[in-house]
Motif scaffolding. Structure first.
Motif, short mmCIF file in Angstrom:
data_model
loop_
_atom_site.label_atom_id
_atom_site.label_comp_id
_atom_site.label_asym_id
_atom_site.label_seq_id
_atom_site.Cartn_x
_atom_site.Cartn_y
_atom_site.Cartn_z
N LEU A 125 1.10 -0.73 -0.12
CA LEU A 125 -0.21 -0.05 0.14
C LEU A 125 0.86 1.43 -0.23
N ILE A 126 2.28 1.14 1.05
CA ILE A 126 2.67 2.09 0.61
C ILE A 126 3.52 2.64 -1.02
N ALA A 127 3.56 1.52 -1.02
CA ALA A 127 4.15 1.51 -2.88
C ALA A 127 3.02 2.50 -4.03
N ARG A 128 2.24 1.86 -3.56
CA ARG A 128 0.97 1.65 -4.69
C ARG A 128 0.59 3.42 -4.53
N ARG A 129 0.42 4.28 -2.77
CA ARG A 129 -0.93 4.79 -2.55
C ARG A 129 0.49 6.06 -2.52
N GLU A 130 1.72 5.24 -2.44
CA GLU A 130 2.11 7.19 -1.99
C GLU A 130 3.46 7.16 -3.07
N LEU A 131 4.10 6.05 -3.94
CA LEU A 131 5.25 5.52 -4.42
C LEU A 131 4.69 6.06 -6.36
N ARG A 132 3.31 5.34 -6.37
CA ARG A 132 3.45 4.72 -7.60
C ARG A 132 3.52 3.99 -8.17
N ARG A 133 3.79 3.03 -7.23
CA ARG A 133 4.66 1.41 -7.63
C ARG A 133 3.79 0.00 -7.51
N GLU A 137 7.57 -6.61 -5.52
CA GLU A 137 9.02 -6.38 -4.61
C GLU A 137 8.87 -6.40 -3.87
N VAL A 138 7.82 -5.48 -2.75
CA VAL A 138 7.73 -5.20 -1.62
C VAL A 138 7.03 -6.55 -0.79
N TYR A 139 5.94 -6.32 -1.28
CA TYR A 139 5.18 -7.62 -0.80
C TYR A 139 5.71 -9.21 -0.67
N THR A 140 6.53 -8.88 -2.07
CA THR A 140 6.86 -10.25 -2.10
C THR A 140 8.37 -10.91 -0.23
N ALA A 141 8.63 -9.35 -0.58
CA ALA A 141 9.96 -9.43 -0.13
C ALA A 141 8.68 -9.49 1.66
N HIS A 221 18.85 1.76 -0.62
CA HIS A 221 17.86 0.38 -0.98
C HIS A 221 16.41 1.29 -1.06
N ALA A 222 15.64 1.27 -1.64
CA ALA A 222 14.48 2.26 -1.72
C ALA A 222 13.85 0.65 -1.34
N GLU A 223 13.76 0.28 -1.40
CA GLU A 223 12.51 -1.41 -0.46
C GLU A 223 12.71 -1.70 0.63
N THR A 224 13.94 -1.37 1.05
CA THR A 224 14.50 -1.88 2.74
C THR A 224 14.04 -0.58 3.18
N ALA A 225 13.78 0.91 2.66
CA ALA A 225 13.41 1.77 3.20
C ALA A 225 11.29 1.60 3.84
N ILE A 226 11.21 0.96 2.39
CA ILE A 226 9.57 0.56 2.55
C ILE A 226 9.23 -0.13 3.65
N LEU A 227 10.03 -1.44 3.12
CA LEU A 227 10.04 -2.42 4.54
C LEU A 227 9.41 -1.88 5.91
N HIS A 228 11.02 -1.40 6.38
CA HIS A 228 11.15 -0.94 7.37
C HIS A 228 10.19 -0.27 8.16
N ILE A 229 9.43 0.89 7.05
CA ILE A 229 7.90 1.41 7.39
C ILE A 229 7.22 0.94 8.01
N ALA A 230 6.72 0.02 6.74
CA ALA A 230 5.67 -1.41 6.95
C ALA A 230 6.29 -2.50 8.43
N HIS A 231 7.81 -2.50 8.76
CA HIS A 231 7.63 -3.62 9.71
C HIS A 231 7.61 -2.78 10.84
N PHE A 232 8.24 -1.49 10.71
CA PHE A 232 7.40 -0.43 12.13
C PHE A 232 5.90 -0.33 12.57
N SER A 233 5.47 0.16 11.51
CA SER A 233 3.84 -0.02 11.60
C SER A 233 3.36 -1.39 11.86
#
Length: 286
Positions: A125-133, A137-141, A221-233
């Protein structure tokens, strides 16, 4: 003491390796902008057990289908290409999180699966809503970021149980305990396994880094940062198994600043993630 390489060799000779081939193929389709519904249909239907799982989920009340679907192309038509991609990835992985015997300190394979699905959904959801991706990749990770814990649970059960008890009794964080008992961390061995399996580098790096990244890793690494946000949240919302990891609020904020994401946007995303997990629980997805 067993080495990470020996642990990976054990995983490669076990049912863990059963997901390698099909998941690699699904990821190739998911990440290929030229792939289409027929490519995905043909890939899924080459694996009858996976096809059955996907159709069962597609026909569940979670999706509210107007009628029962009996083939993958129908499922793609009704719930969408991206949704079926996600189903294929998650259903290729889910068996790894079933039938574990350990229940300790809030840990079970089922609670870990809830956590991984929540992190994956949030990252997407971060990737799609905020970054338009698309966020494949981040879903799988996200789904795979704790595969190292599954490896410890399955092959180092006694020591893993000792680690869980140590964390519970002494209030210590998971990385300290892993360092003492195993001399390696679950995210490191998970990343090594995905490297061995020739997964895309950005997925492997996110699995290695996302729980305790450095500032440089966040910047590089963008995917690292996105996944860290998700993990923290997801930890903050108590979704699934909560590894006792010290969280750095400043590091989390740096990840948000990197993408220009506002905290209020994350609250909306997490409300939706919580709602999705609750619906999945109600419809017996876990």
């Amino acid at each position: 003491m067993i080495s990470p390489k020996e642990l990976i060799n054990m995983a490669n000779g076990s049912d863990l390796a059963s997901i390698r081939q099909i998941l690699n193929k699904i990821i190739q389709v998911a990440l290929d902008p030229q792939s289409n519904a027929v490519d995905l249909k043909n890939l899924i239907e080459a694996d009858p057990p996976l096809t059955a799982k996907i159709l069962r989920r597609a026909n569940s009340a979670f999706y509210g289908m107007p009628r029962k679907v009996s083939d993958v192309l129908d499922a793609i038509m009704f719930i969408g290409f991206e949704a079926v991609k996600e189903l294929a990835i998650s259903q290729a992985v889910v068996d790894l999180f079933q039938n574990g015997e350990i229940h300790q300190n809030g840990y079970s394979r089922n609670s870990l699966w809830i956590h991984c699905v929540a992190v994956a959904s949030c990252a997407k959801l971060i990737a799609r809503r905020e970054l338009r991706r698309y966020g494949n990749e981040v879903y799988t990770a996200g789904l795979l970021h704790d595969i190292g814990l599954i490896m410890m649970d399955q092959f180092l059960k006694d020591d893993f149980l000792r680690a869980l008890r140590d964390m519970e009794r002494n209030g210590r964080d998971i990385r300290q305990v892993e360092e003492e008992i195993f001399q390696f961390h679950h995210d490191d061995v998970g990343g090594l396994l995905l490297e061995e399996w020739n997964f895309p580098l950005n997925i492997e790096m996110a699995v290695r880094q996302a729980e305790s990244p450095t500032m440089d890793q966040i910047e590089q690494h963008a995917e690292t940062a996105i996944l860290h946000i998700a993990h923290f949240s997801c930890h903050r919302r108590n979704l699934g198994y909560l590894e006792p990891i010290p969280h750095d609020s400043l590091l989390y904020q740096r990840c948000l600043w990197k993408f220009g994401i506002e905290e209020r946007a994350m609250e909306f995303i997490m409300d939706d993630v919580e709602g999705q997990i609750q619906q999945m629980v109600e419809h017996d997805w876990f």
